[in-house]
Design a protein around this motif. Structure first.
Motif, PDB file in Angstrom:
ATOM      1  N   GLY A 243     -75.022 104.633 -68.445  1.00  0.00           N
ATOM      2  CA  GLY A 243     -74.295 104.920 -67.416  1.00  0.00           C
ATOM      3  C   GLY A 243     -75.038 105.411 -66.344  1.00  0.00           C
ATOM      4  N   ASN A 244     -76.434 105.629 -66.359  1.00  0.00           N
ATOM      5  CA  ASN A 244     -77.075 106.117 -65.274  1.00  0.00           C
ATOM      6  C   ASN A 244     -77.442 105.080 -64.215  1.00  0.00           C
ATOM      7  N   ARG A 245     -77.167 103.731 -64.259  1.00  0.00           N
ATOM      8  CA  ARG A 245     -77.242 102.733 -63.302  1.00  0.00           C
ATOM      9  C   ARG A 245     -75.993 101.848 -63.554  1.00  0.00           C
ATOM     10  N   ARG A 246     -75.680 101.187 -62.261  1.00  0.00           N
ATOM     11  CA  ARG A 246     -74.497 100.499 -62.451  1.00  0.00           C
ATOM     12  C   ARG A 246     -74.929  98.811 -62.733  1.00  0.00           C
ATOM     13  N   TRP A 247     -74.165  98.304 -63.484  1.00  0.00           N
ATOM     14  CA  TRP A 247     -74.257  96.692 -63.693  1.00  0.00           C
ATOM     15  C   TRP A 247     -73.837  96.055 -62.662  1.00  0.00           C
ATOM     16  N   ASN A 248     -74.703  94.976 -62.432  1.00  0.00           N
ATOM     17  CA  ASN A 248     -74.252  94.238 -61.346  1.00  0.00           C
ATOM     18  C   ASN A 248     -74.012  92.837 -61.832  1.00  0.00           C
ATOM     19  N   GLU A 249     -73.801  91.776 -61.159  1.00  0.00           N
ATOM     20  CA  GLU A 249     -73.429  90.348 -61.307  1.00  0.00           C
ATOM     21  C   GLU A 249     -74.840  89.630 -61.956  1.00  0.00           C
ATOM     22  N   THR A 250     -76.142  90.161 -61.661  1.00  0.00           N
ATOM     23  CA  THR A 250     -76.988  89.579 -62.184  1.00  0.00           C
ATOM     24  C   THR A 250     -77.635  90.346 -63.360  1.00  0.00           C
ATOM     25  N   THR A 251     -77.374  91.312 -63.648  1.00  0.00           N
ATOM     26  CA  THR A 251     -77.787  92.247 -64.992  1.00  0.00           C
ATOM     27  C   THR A 251     -76.734  91.665 -65.965  1.00  0.00           C
ATOM     28  N   ILE A 252     -75.383  91.707 -65.624  1.00  0.00           N
ATOM     29  CA  ILE A 252     -74.444  91.144 -66.611  1.00  0.00           C
ATOM     30  C   ILE A 252     -74.672  89.748 -67.000  1.00  0.00           C
ATOM     31  N   SER A 253     -75.025  88.848 -65.955  1.00  0.00           N
ATOM     32  CA  SER A 253     -75.112  87.634 -66.328  1.00  0.00           C
ATOM     33  C   SER A 253     -76.453  87.137 -67.165  1.00  0.00           C
ATOM     34  N   LYS A 254     -77.643  88.015 -66.802  1.00  0.00           N
ATOM     35  CA  LYS A 254     -78.858  87.873 -67.793  1.00  0.00           C
ATOM     36  C   LYS A 254     -78.378  88.381 -68.895  1.00  0.00           C
ATOM     37  N   THR A 255     -77.630  89.369 -69.352  1.00  0.00           N
ATOM     38  CA  THR A 255     -77.394  89.904 -70.467  1.00  0.00           C
ATOM     39  C   THR A 255     -76.600  89.262 -71.269  1.00  0.00           C
ATOM     40  N   CYS A 256     -75.423  88.576 -70.988  1.00  0.00           N
ATOM     41  CA  CYS A 256     -74.617  87.383 -71.551  1.00  0.00           C
ATOM     42  C   CYS A 256     -75.470  86.494 -72.074  1.00  0.00           C
ATOM     43  N   GLU A 257     -76.315  85.901 -71.021  1.00  0.00           N
ATOM     44  CA  GLU A 257     -77.000  84.813 -71.480  1.00  0.00           C
ATOM     45  C   GLU A 257     -78.021  85.208 -72.703  1.00  0.00           C
ATOM     46  N   ALA A 258     -78.627  86.233 -72.523  1.00  0.00           N
ATOM     47  CA  ALA A 258     -79.538  86.494 -73.655  1.00  0.00           C
ATOM     48  C   ALA A 258     -78.939  86.652 -74.828  1.00  0.00           C
ATOM     49  N   LEU A 259     -77.707  87.323 -74.943  1.00  0.00           N
ATOM     50  CA  LEU A 259     -77.076  87.587 -76.276  1.00  0.00           C
ATOM     51  C   LEU A 259     -76.081  86.603 -76.535  1.00  0.00           C
ATOM     52  N   GLY A 260     -75.852  85.471 -75.681  1.00  0.00           N
ATOM     53  CA  GLY A 260     -75.071  84.324 -76.052  1.00  0.00           C
ATOM     54  C   GLY A 260     -73.466  84.602 -76.113  1.00  0.00           C
ATOM     55  N   ILE A 261     -73.114  85.481 -75.049  1.00  0.00           N
ATOM     56  CA  ILE A 261     -71.715  85.880 -75.198  1.00  0.00           C
ATOM     57  C   ILE A 261     -71.076  85.551 -73.684  1.00  0.00           C
ATOM     58  N   GLU A 262     -70.049  85.656 -73.430  1.00  0.00           N
ATOM     59  CA  GLU A 262     -69.216  85.343 -72.508  1.00  0.00           C
ATOM     60  C   GLU A 262     -68.223  86.435 -72.036  1.00  0.00           C
ATOM     61  N   ILE A 263     -67.946  86.686 -70.704  1.00  0.00           N
ATOM     62  CA  ILE A 263     -66.764  87.609 -70.251  1.00  0.00           C
ATOM     63  C   ILE A 263     -65.611  86.556 -70.016  1.00  0.00           C
ATOM     64  N   LEU A 264     -64.275  87.141 -70.786  1.00  0.00           N
ATOM     65  CA  LEU A 264     -63.290  86.424 -70.231  1.00  0.00           C
ATOM     66  C   LEU A 264     -62.427  87.285 -69.634  1.00  0.00           C
TER      67      LEU A 264
END
Length: 69
Positions: free
Chosen positions: A38-59
């Motif tokens: 929680g020391n940095r804020r997630w942004n669209e790019t970091t969320i997208s790369k993380t979801c892609e790497a883990l094979g997950i999606e946000i609903l």
């Protein structure tokens, strides 16, 4: 549960470390540790790369719909 907590749970369930996620996403281990802490804020790019790497999606689901995923 917030996004960081969800990612920590997935990492634990898959026996992955934040450093492994860093390698998978191309970010530094410190950057990933800061996001998860929680020391940095997630942004669209970091969320997208993380979801892609883990094979997950946000609903997006309205709060009044009780849905088990």
């Amino acid at each position: 549960m917030n996004f960081s907590e969800s990612i920590k749970k997935i990492l634990k369930d898959r026996d992955l470390t934040p450093s492994a996620l860093a390698r998978m996403t191309g970010y530094t281990p410190q950057h990933i540790h800061d996001l998860l802490a929680g020391n940095r804020r997630w942004n669209e790019t970091t969320i997208s790369k993380t979801c892609e790497a883990l094979g997950i999606e946000i609903l997006i689901v309205p709060k009044d719909e009780k849905k088990t995923i």
